[in-house]
Design a protein around this motif. Structure first.
Motif, mmCIF file in Angstrom:
data_model
loop_
_atom_site.group_PDB
_atom_site.id
_atom_site.type_symbol
_atom_site.label_atom_id
_atom_site.label_comp_id
_atom_site.label_asym_id
_atom_site.label_seq_id
_atom_site.Cartn_x
_atom_site.Cartn_y
_atom_site.Cartn_z
ATOM 1 N N MET A 151 66.700 20.811 27.646
ATOM 2 C CA MET A 151 66.202 22.160 27.769
ATOM 3 C C MET A 151 65.068 22.183 28.785
ATOM 4 O O MET A 151 64.244 21.276 28.831
ATOM 5 N N GLY A 152 65.041 23.234 29.597
ATOM 6 C CA GLY A 152 63.954 23.399 30.546
ATOM 7 C C GLY A 152 64.059 22.565 31.807
ATOM 8 O O GLY A 152 63.103 22.491 32.588
ATOM 9 N N GLU A 153 65.234 21.949 32.063
ATOM 10 C CA GLU A 153 65.405 21.111 33.253
ATOM 11 C C GLU A 153 65.997 21.873 34.440
ATOM 12 O O GLU A 153 66.312 21.270 35.456
ATOM 13 N N GLY A 154 66.206 23.173 34.305
ATOM 14 C CA GLY A 154 66.730 23.946 35.426
ATOM 15 C C GLY A 154 68.232 23.848 35.582
ATOM 16 O O GLY A 154 68.742 23.867 36.707
ATOM 17 N N LYS A 155 68.961 23.796 34.444
ATOM 18 C CA LYS A 155 70.428 23.698 34.527
ATOM 19 C C LYS A 155 71.042 24.945 35.148
ATOM 20 O O LYS A 155 72.028 24.857 35.877
ATOM 21 N N THR A 156 70.474 26.110 34.832
ATOM 22 C CA THR A 156 71.049 27.344 35.387
ATOM 23 C C THR A 156 70.971 27.340 36.897
ATOM 24 O O THR A 156 71.952 27.658 37.595
ATOM 25 N N GLU A 157 69.814 26.993 37.451
ATOM 26 C CA GLU A 157 69.678 26.921 38.902
ATOM 27 C C GLU A 157 70.629 25.882 39.486
ATOM 28 O O GLU A 157 71.250 26.106 40.537
ATOM 29 N N ALA A 158 70.770 24.749 38.800
ATOM 30 C CA ALA A 158 71.705 23.720 39.269
ATOM 31 C C ALA A 158 73.127 24.246 39.291
ATOM 32 O O ALA A 158 73.891 23.977 40.231
ATOM 33 N N ALA A 159 73.499 25.016 38.257
ATOM 34 C CA ALA A 159 74.863 25.557 38.185
ATOM 35 C C ALA A 159 75.123 26.542 39.318
ATOM 36 O O ALA A 159 76.202 26.533 39.929
ATOM 37 N N ARG A 210 59.809 14.318 32.403
ATOM 38 C CA ARG A 210 59.202 15.214 31.416
ATOM 39 C C ARG A 210 59.590 14.716 30.026
ATOM 40 O O ARG A 210 60.756 14.643 29.690
ATOM 41 N N ARG A 211 58.611 14.385 29.206
ATOM 42 C CA ARG A 211 58.881 13.873 27.868
ATOM 43 C C ARG A 211 57.959 14.565 26.886
ATOM 44 O O ARG A 211 56.779 14.768 27.166
ATOM 45 N N THR A 212 58.527 14.911 25.736
ATOM 46 C CA THR A 212 57.730 15.485 24.661
ATOM 47 C C THR A 212 58.035 14.697 23.397
ATOM 48 O O THR A 212 59.192 14.612 22.978
ATOM 49 N N ASP A 224 57.634 28.133 45.022
ATOM 50 C CA ASP A 224 56.391 27.923 45.764
ATOM 51 C C ASP A 224 56.329 26.472 46.221
ATOM 52 O O ASP A 224 57.166 25.630 45.853
ATOM 53 N N GLU A 225 55.352 26.176 47.007
ATOM 54 C CA GLU A 225 55.300 24.851 47.646
ATOM 55 C C GLU A 225 55.171 23.715 46.647
ATOM 56 O O GLU A 225 55.588 22.595 46.911
ATOM 57 N N GLY A 226 54.615 23.988 45.488
ATOM 58 C CA GLY A 226 54.403 22.910 44.527
ATOM 59 C C GLY A 226 55.591 22.597 43.643
ATOM 60 O O GLY A 226 55.569 21.605 42.901
ATOM 61 N N THR A 227 56.638 23.399 43.703
ATOM 62 C CA THR A 227 57.801 23.181 42.836
ATOM 63 C C THR A 227 58.738 22.173 43.484
ATOM 64 O O THR A 227 59.134 22.328 44.638
ATOM 65 N N ARG A 228 59.074 21.147 42.729
ATOM 66 C CA ARG A 228 59.940 20.092 43.249
ATOM 67 C C ARG A 228 61.290 20.117 42.534
ATOM 68 O O ARG A 228 61.385 20.411 41.341
ATOM 69 N N VAL A 229 62.332 19.782 43.290
ATOM 70 C CA VAL A 229 63.664 19.725 42.709
ATOM 71 C C VAL A 229 63.727 18.603 41.684
ATOM 72 O O VAL A 229 63.127 17.533 41.874
ATOM 73 N N ARG A 230 64.420 18.822 40.597
ATOM 74 C CA ARG A 230 64.527 17.818 39.537
ATOM 75 C C ARG A 230 65.762 16.965 39.772
ATOM 76 O O ARG A 230 66.737 17.413 40.393
ATOM 77 N N PRO A 231 65.761 15.745 39.245
ATOM 78 C CA PRO A 231 66.882 14.841 39.518
ATOM 79 C C PRO A 231 68.243 15.417 39.146
ATOM 80 O O PRO A 231 69.217 15.233 39.882
ATOM 81 N N VAL A 232 68.334 16.123 37.999
ATOM 82 C CA VAL A 232 69.634 16.649 37.598
ATOM 83 C C VAL A 232 70.092 17.757 38.546
ATOM 84 O O VAL A 232 71.294 17.910 38.811
ATOM 85 N N VAL A 273 61.790 11.930 20.404
ATOM 86 C CA VAL A 273 61.306 12.001 21.771
ATOM 87 C C VAL A 273 62.325 12.780 22.596
ATOM 88 O O VAL A 273 63.496 12.400 22.688
ATOM 89 N N LEU A 274 61.876 13.898 23.162
ATOM 90 C CA LEU A 274 62.724 14.726 24.022
ATOM 91 C C LEU A 274 62.407 14.417 25.478
ATOM 92 O O LEU A 274 61.234 14.390 25.861
#
Length: 965
Positions: free
Chosen positions: A319-327, A552-554, A288-296, A760-761
């Protein structure tokens, strides 16, 4: 050349004796095929496969060492397919059908009867005989023997195993099996005539001199072998290529009709994705329009675009950085560079493979360059039980009933499961596949038809997910397979959130076929930064790039908790007093059940729900459990899609490692057993994972800080002593080093008097992983002696595991010019995707899977009660095969028995008792869902005794086993 003309050009000049040689016979109908006809069918099929089906990546690898390039590759492929069965023109083969043998005798091809031939006939199987005949013919045409063996072994191995030198010598010691009675030369004249005529039909004579000096690398030899096998299998399918009822049967248009009915579509013709990373990712995954590509993700696409030749890309990111989509986006770009015709995504388990399958299909359906319907495959032994896969349309003609089922608009727009590409040896030849890592590791196991497994991956981009999840035994196979993938120039993308630096280096060295410890790979191991991308191309220095984090940091507060279930129950009662959801991850199913019992007792009569999740559920229940977790704890959009809702009352999920990876779930509080540090970080990745949307339950005030309580060890000891079950699963050294890596954080506190510290993740992921798996001592001084002893013991164990894995491990590609003679000698025979087959590439010990059924009080056998969607309590006959639907439900009620029932001292007794439940009617071909399966039959209350153990199954808790003594 039209594909029909190979047979025409072959048959026209043949003598009556040559035309009398037979290749195929059907005892039921009496139909048969002359050898010349099958040779023409095979050659036409090979030409079609080369022109229409083989990806450019494969054609390039086959041809790169040949003087005429791809034109030579095609000529050789067609010619080798045409002559692959020349060994059938021998007495050892031809004597098998007396009527056809007698017709050959009438043309001067004398031979004894099959009874007179005796057991010596087995010394010259037709594949090996064909190799000897072809090598002799090439030598007569001026070739040195070494060069001739490169191509002869392709013929010799077309039934799956290239002969050994000893096998060939045994056959040559019995010339009567090859050339008939002493003093006659009719057999040799016919053999030479067939080979001469094949050379003319394939127009190769003018090329023989140039080919005689070629030193063909082993990878193209393997691919030639696989192509010949596929051509032979297709041309041997009587539904496509019918047998003749008499010698003069017409065959006009035969090959064209067969190939049309086969229906293999052209493969994916990839194009490099154009536009910015944001545009590419948004288009591929319908953002959707609000989803932005992540640096990785952006960096992965840039890295792929920067590789001007095939190579390996390792993506390390949280985890959760969109590695599958990047691959997948990187795979699309790399495929365009290499000429790949598809993609295979390898994952640790069937459950993760099932979850990936629909994502892969959606992505594949969005690709440019798909020609017609691409074929897709779910690559594990229970694929037929997966509704997404089973619901795909079929392409081509179903050979069993000749019903044409053309691919309609399926998932991803035109994807189909091709009828001919079903089965354990052919499925991976499909264009796109998701499946367990075993399917990739099998390419490193010396086994029958190994060449087909190599062809299956040689034409794809291979994605290896969760690379940290594989142990030393599996990594030994993976590294061997990577060396072959590098030799095939197959693009590979490796994904991990928690990859040790040493393992990153080993992966790159294996793919580049570099010597372990090569200086040019030092930078790969010493690289700093996280996320991290590593690019490796054989023959070039690898490149490592640190990538900007997404922001994104937890911050996860960590604290030790005594390994006492009453302490756990009191703590959760306190933590969840204001609401919230807690995940308790245990390292063994035994601990899952024990914790769940105590927690249920503690919270009995309250609104706190306690459920369990682990791998010891029947398949149908396991799928329902995963679906429930996603419907309740998944991303807000997934929760809405599945019609679920975040719990309003406190909820505790007690889980095994199934909650550790691939399930996108979110909890407010985590309790975890001490585990290797990378796995603990994966578990922490389930904390505060999703941003809550409007209408979603807020996190309780007490749980708005992510917290992880670490149990599963005696913390008062120095160093701590992990639970015995955890030590059995993971071994002491990784557990102690995890505790040592976390100790400085735990000692630091928060500066305000609170116990414990913070992780810190993703900031701390790389530092913790590299510290725990690195070579340097870590932990307090008083721990060092025990840590060192554990490390030494661990290294000895791992070396033993690696050595054990080498028993059936394929060698690395040999030097160019060395033939495939003996390539899989001393192998395992057939390798199948069964528990026993998977054990050959996994260090899993004994494994036993059973189908759970129930016998009612009235004696009627049924499926398990309570299965959803009307599948529970279905009556099953025992004197005839169950219906298709009932059989499928029974097959989907499988569960793997735990260690107490498969331990070496009890497994024979267990199997003996289970075999008492054998129903002869269920072994019929009409009972294919349940034939050959072991049945564990429970009573009315879903209980039984097995080998002295009490066994109970419930939909709430799965399979429980207790010692009855």
């Amino acid at each position: 050349m039209p594909y029909e003309e190979y047979a025409h050009d072959l048959s026209a000049p043949l003598s009556a004796a040559a035309r009398a040689v037979w290749a195929k016979h059907d005892w039921d109908s009496g139909g048969w095929l002359p050898l010349w006809r099958h040779m023409g069918d095979s050659a036409g099929t090979a030409a079609y496969l080369w022109d229409e089906w083989l990806p450019p990546q494969v054609r390039a690898r086959i041809s790169e060492a040949l003087p005429g390039g791809e034109a030579d590759g095609r000529r050789l492929a067609v010619w080798l397919a045409m002559v692959h069965d020349i060994g059938k023109a021998t007495p050892a083969f031809a004597c098998q059908v007396e009527g056809l043998a007698e017709a050959m005798r009438s043309h001067g091809l004398k031979m004894p009867s099959v009874a007179q031939m005796g057991k010596d006939r087995s010394l010259a199987p037709h594949g090996m005989a064909g190799q000897l005949l072809l090598v002799a013919w090439l030598q007569e045409n001026g070739w040195p023997k070494r060069a001739a063996q490169q191509f002869g072994a392709v013929v010799g191995g077309h039934h799956g195993v290239p002969p050994s030198d000893a096998d060939l010598q045994d056959a040559l010691a019995h010339p009567e099996l090859l050339f008939g009675p002493t003093g006659t030369d009719t057999w040799q004249r016919v053999q030479r005539e067939l080979l001469d005529t094949a050379a003319s039909a394939c127009q190769i004579r003018e090329h023989l001199d140039a080919w005689s000096s070629v030193k063909l690398p082993q990878p193209p030899q393997v691919l030639f072998s696989a192509l010949v096998i596929v051509s032979d299998w297709i041309a041997s399918n009587a539904a496509l290529f019918p047998y003749f009822q008499q010698a003069g049967s017409a065959a006009d248009g035969r090959v064209s009709r067969a190939l049309q009915r086969l229906g293999l579509r052209g493969r994916w013709r990839p194009q490099r994705p154009q536009g910015s990373a944001q545009e590419v990712f948004a288009a591929r995954f319908s953002w959707d329009e609000g989803t932005r590509v992540r640096p990785v993700q952006e960096a992965a696409l840039a890295a792929a675009r920067g590789m001007d030749e095939p190579g390996m890309l390792v993506i390390e990111a949280p985890m959760g950085e969109g590695k599958t989509e990047a691959a997948l986006v990187a795979a699309e770009d790399l495929a365009a560079v290499s000429g790949a015709g598809g993609c295979f995504v390898a994952l640790p388990t069937m459950a993760t493979s099932n979850a990936m399958f629909s994502r892969l299909a959606d992505w594949a359906g969005s690709l440019q360059g798909l020609d017609g319907s691409a074929s897709v495959f779910l690559a594990h032994s229970k694929a037929a039980l997966n509704d997404d896969y089973a619901g795909l349309p079929f392409a081509g003609v179903e050979s069993a009933d000749n019903i044409e089922r053309d691919a309609a608009e399926g998932p991803g727009g035109g994807l189909a499961a091709h009828w001919w590409l079903r089965g354990r040896k052919k499925g991976m030849l499909s264009d796109f596949a998701a499946g367990t890592i075993d399917q990739l590791l099998f390419a490193g196991l010396k086994s029958r038809h190994l060449a087909l497994r190599h062809l299956a991956v040689a034409g794809k981009v291979v994605v290896v997910d969760e690379a940290h999840a594989y142990d030393t035994y599996m990594n030994t196979y993976l590294d061997t397979v990577l060396s072959w993938l590098g030799a095939y120039r197959v693009p590979v993308v490796v994904l991990s959130a928690t990859l040790p630096a040493r393992r990153r280096r080993e992966l790159a060295e294996a793919y580049c076929q570099a010597r372990r410890g090569s200086a040019e790979f030092d930078a790969v191991e010493k690289a700093q930064g996280y996320p991290l991308l590593t690019s490796a191309v054989p023959g070039k220095a690898p490149r490592v790039e640190a990538v900007e984090a997404s922001g994104r940091r937890t911050e996860v507060r960590i604290e030790l908790l005594d390994d006492d279930l009453d302490v756990l129950a009191r703590r959760l009662e306190s933590e969840l007093a204001g609401g919230g959801c807690a995940l308790v991850v245990c390292n063994t199913v035994r601990r899952v059940h024990a914790a769940a019992r105590v927690l249920r007792d503690r919270f009995a009569g309250t609104d706190v729900g306690v459920t369990v999740a682990h791998a010891r559920f029947a398949d149908l229940d396991r799928a329902d459990k995963d679906r429930e977790l996603l419907a309740v704890f998944g991303p807000p959009a997934k929760v809405a899609e599945l019609g679920g809702r975040r719990p309003e009352h406190p909820r505790i999920v007690v889980a095994s490692q199934v909650a550790e990876q691939s399930l996108d779930i979110d909890f407010d509080l985590l309790v975890t057993d001490l585990a290797p540090v990378d796995l603990m970080l994966q578990r922490m990745g389930r904390l505060h994972r999703h941003l809550r949307g409007e209408g979603q339950c807020e996190r309780p005030e007490r749980l708005r800080t992510a917290r992880c309580l670490i149990t599963g060890a005696a913390w008062a000891k120095q160093p701590p002593e992990p639970d015995s079950g955890s030590q059995f699963v993971y071994r002491p050294s990784p557990l102690l080093r995890a505790a040592a890596a976390l100790d400085p954080l735990l000692q630091a506190g928060d500066g305000q008097g609170s116990a414990g510290g913070s992780v810190v993740l993703p900031d701390d992921i790389d530092r913790l992983v590299q510290g725990a798996y690195g070579p340097d001592p870590i932990g307090p001084p008083e721990w060092q002696e025990e840590l060192e002893q554990a490390r030494e013991s661990h290294e000895v164990e791992q070396a033993a595991k690696a050595e054990e894995a080498r028993a059936f491990l394929l060698g690395a590609p040999a030097r160019a010019g060395r033939s495939l003679i003996g390539w899989v000698q001393a192998g395992v025979g057939d390798a199948d995707d069964s528990p026993r087959g998977r054990a050959q590439v996994r260090d899993a010990g004994e494994s036993l899977e059973v189908l759970l059924l129930r016998r009612r009080a009235d004696g009627v056998l049924t499926t398990l009660p309570g299965l959803g969607e009307g599948r529970g309590g279905i009556e099953l006959p025992t004197d005839f095969a169950p219906s298709e639907e009932a059989g499928r439900i029974a097959a989907a009620s499988a569960v793997r028995l735990p260690f107490p029932l498969v331990a070496p001292w009890v497994i024979d007794r267990v199997i003996g008792e289970l075999e008492q439940n054998l129903f002869p009617a269920w072994q019929d071909k009409d009972a294919h869902w349940v034939a050959g399966e072991l049945l564990l039959i429970l009573d009315e209350d879903c209980r039984t005794r097995l080998a002295g153990f009490d066994v109970h199954y419930s939909h709430e808790d799965g399979l429980e086993v207790a010692d009855a003594h």
